[in-house]
Design an enzyme around this catalytic site. Structure first.
Site, PDB file in Angstrom:
ATOM      1  N   MET A  12     -66.025-130.616  84.450  1.00 25.33           N
ATOM      2  CA  MET A  12     -65.490-131.709  85.256  1.00 25.33           C
ATOM      3  C   MET A  12     -65.596-132.969  84.388  1.00 25.33           C
ATOM      4  SD  MET A  12     -64.041-132.311  88.106  1.00 25.33           S
ATOM      5  CE  MET A  12     -64.476-131.466  89.620  1.00 25.33           C
ATOM      6  N   GLU A 138     -66.147-124.304  72.724  1.00 26.82           N
ATOM      7  CA  GLU A 138     -67.009-124.989  73.697  1.00 26.82           C
ATOM      8  C   GLU A 138     -67.935-124.041  74.465  1.00 26.82           C
ATOM      9  OE1 GLU A 138     -64.784-129.193  74.656  1.00 26.82           O
ATOM     10  OE2 GLU A 138     -64.405-127.558  76.045  1.00 26.82           O
ATOM     11  N   GLY A 213     -50.381-134.215  65.485  1.00 26.43           N
ATOM     12  CA  GLY A 213     -49.945-135.291  66.380  1.00 26.43           C
ATOM     13  C   GLY A 213     -48.431-135.335  66.498  1.00 26.43           C
ATOM     14  N   GLY A 216     -45.860-133.059  64.741  1.00 22.40           N
ATOM     15  CA  GLY A 216     -45.616-131.678  65.131  1.00 22.40           C
ATOM     16  C   GLY A 216     -46.663-130.718  64.591  1.00 22.40           C
ATOM     17  N   ASP A 238     -50.257-140.802  77.192  1.00 24.16           N
ATOM     18  CA  ASP A 238     -51.651-140.369  77.110  1.00 24.16           C
ATOM     19  C   ASP A 238     -51.682-139.045  76.338  1.00 24.16           C
ATOM     20  OD1 ASP A 238     -54.235-139.495  77.480  1.00 24.16           O
ATOM     21  OD2 ASP A 238     -54.174-139.511  79.677  1.00 24.16           O
ATOM     22  N   THR A 240     -54.230-137.228  75.625  1.00 22.17           N
ATOM     23  CA  THR A 240     -55.284-136.290  76.017  1.00 22.17           C
ATOM     24  C   THR A 240     -54.640-134.979  76.455  1.00 22.17           C
ATOM     25  OG1 THR A 240     -56.250-138.224  77.077  1.00 22.17           O
ATOM     26  CG2 THR A 240     -57.420-136.160  77.371  1.00 22.17           C
ATOM     27  N   GLY A 243     -53.315-131.084  72.479  1.00 23.38           N
ATOM     28  CA  GLY A 243     -53.754-129.889  71.757  1.00 23.38           C
ATOM     29  C   GLY A 243     -53.942-128.709  72.706  1.00 23.38           C
ATOM     30  N   ASP A 244     -54.499-128.966  73.874  1.00 21.88           N
ATOM     31  CA  ASP A 244     -54.710-127.880  74.845  1.00 21.88           C
ATOM     32  C   ASP A 244     -53.375-127.314  75.328  1.00 21.88           C
ATOM     33  OD1 ASP A 244     -57.466-128.021  74.667  1.00 21.88           O
ATOM     34  OD2 ASP A 244     -57.658-129.432  76.334  1.00 21.88           O
ATOM     35  N   GLY A 277     -53.496-137.962  81.858  1.00 20.15           N
ATOM     36  CA  GLY A 277     -54.452-136.883  82.134  1.00 20.15           C
ATOM     37  C   GLY A 277     -54.219-135.668  81.258  1.00 20.15           C
TER      38      GLY A 277
END
Ligand code: ADP
Length: 293
Positions: A12, A138, A213, A216, A238, A240, A243-244, A277
């Site tokens: 979270m 992670e 970035g 590409g 944004d 963030t 990459g995911d 987000g």
């Protein structure tokens, strides 16, 4: 429908905005607070699910309020959480303070560090059932290594997003069908400082796709030549989760072949930066198809 197995973190993200950073020992009133589902494992699982993949997530949350909220959110995205574990420690979280145009982040891995190699052994069936396995850094290193072993045992391609940056043991460098670092993570993964990224990529011919970035992504072909997938031009709001989104999309589109999958992943990631987000900006398959029309 690609069956994607994600082995990774669930967090979270607690975001506080303030005028300035507090001094040590000081208490400040902040301006705003919001919480967002995060963690690279969950983010990449959601990215792949929105793009039409059938996604199973192997991870671990705590038996607490955040754990319940995160499970609900994953279920709402259609991610299979039937094998998600619960531990008697707090759900992983990141506290993010935004102030003075900058951010300061503390990550507490909590339950993510309770996902152990033997848990993956118990869920070996999930590896049999997958078309592709996707992991990040992670959860404990030994768990990522076991994921790679199980993927190999069942003949499934193992995609590793080596983030956060971490030197990779040879077991992972050898077993990954594809590594997807950014420039900084590539140097760390190979434990090389200051080398130029093109030379570093050529150390892993046919097995590394590096994101860069808005430029590409690059893939080093088996013959050492570099394939460049240019970034899609968008107005970034944004970044963030870019990459995911790239990683989730790459897994979802893996059966189309790497260079085709990379093009779609760059398009999906570009769409993701046009909205705020991490998960908030991840496109659906329909939105991606609309963009590429
Ligand atoms: P990370 O956030 O992991 O460092 P990158 O910044 O390299 O990852 O972004 C991942 C992918 O997202 C890139 O390969 C690119 O396709 C896309 N992307 C990132 N930023 C932009 C941007 N400003 N405009 C268009 N695409 C972007």
């Amino acid at each position: 429908m690609t069956r994607v197995l994600v082995v990774g973190s669930v967090n979270m993200d607690l975001v506080v905005e303030a005028e300035r950073y507090p001094r040590l020992g000081e208490t400040l009133f902040g301006k705003r607070f919001a919480s967002y589902p995060g963690g690279k494992g969950a983010n990449q699982a959601v990215a792949a699910a929105r793009l039409g993949a059938q996604v199973t997530l192997l991870g671990c949350v705590g038996r607490d309020m955040f754990g319940s909220q995160l499970k609900e959110a994953l279920q709402a995205e259609g991610v299979d959480i039937g094998r998600l574990r619960e531990a008697e420690v707090a759900t992983g979280l990141a506290t993010i303070t935004l102030a003075e145009g900058d951010n300061a982040i503390v990550v507490v891995p909590g339950a993510n560090h309770e996902l152990l190699p033997q848990h993956l052994d118990q869920d070996e069936q999930a590896f049999r059932d997958a078309d592709v396995v996707l992991a990040q850094m992670e959860v404990p290193l030994a768990t990522v290594e076991r994921a790679a072993e199980l993927a190999q045992r069942h003949g499934k391609p193992f995609l590793l997003n080596p983030a956060p940056a971490h030197p990779l043991p040879s077991s992972l460098l050898e077993r990954a069908a594809l590594l997807t670092p950014n420039e900084h993570e590539l140097a760390q993964a190979l434990d090389e400082r200051g080398g130029d990224w093109q030379a570093l990529m050529r150390k892993l011919p046919g097995r590394v796709a590096m994101t860069r970035g808005k430029d590409g992504a690059y893939f080093c072909r088996a013959d050492g030549s570099l394939h460049h997938q240019p970034g899609f031009v968008v107005s970034a709001v944004d970044t963030t989760g870019a990459g995911d989104t790239f990683n989730g999309a790459l897994a979802a589109f893996w059966p189309q072949g790497l260079e085709a999958a990379m093009a779609l992943a760059c398009a999906a990631a570009a769409l993701s930066v046009t909205r705020a987000g991490a998960q908030g900006g991840m496109p659906t398959l329909a939105a991606l198809q609309q963009m590429l029309k």
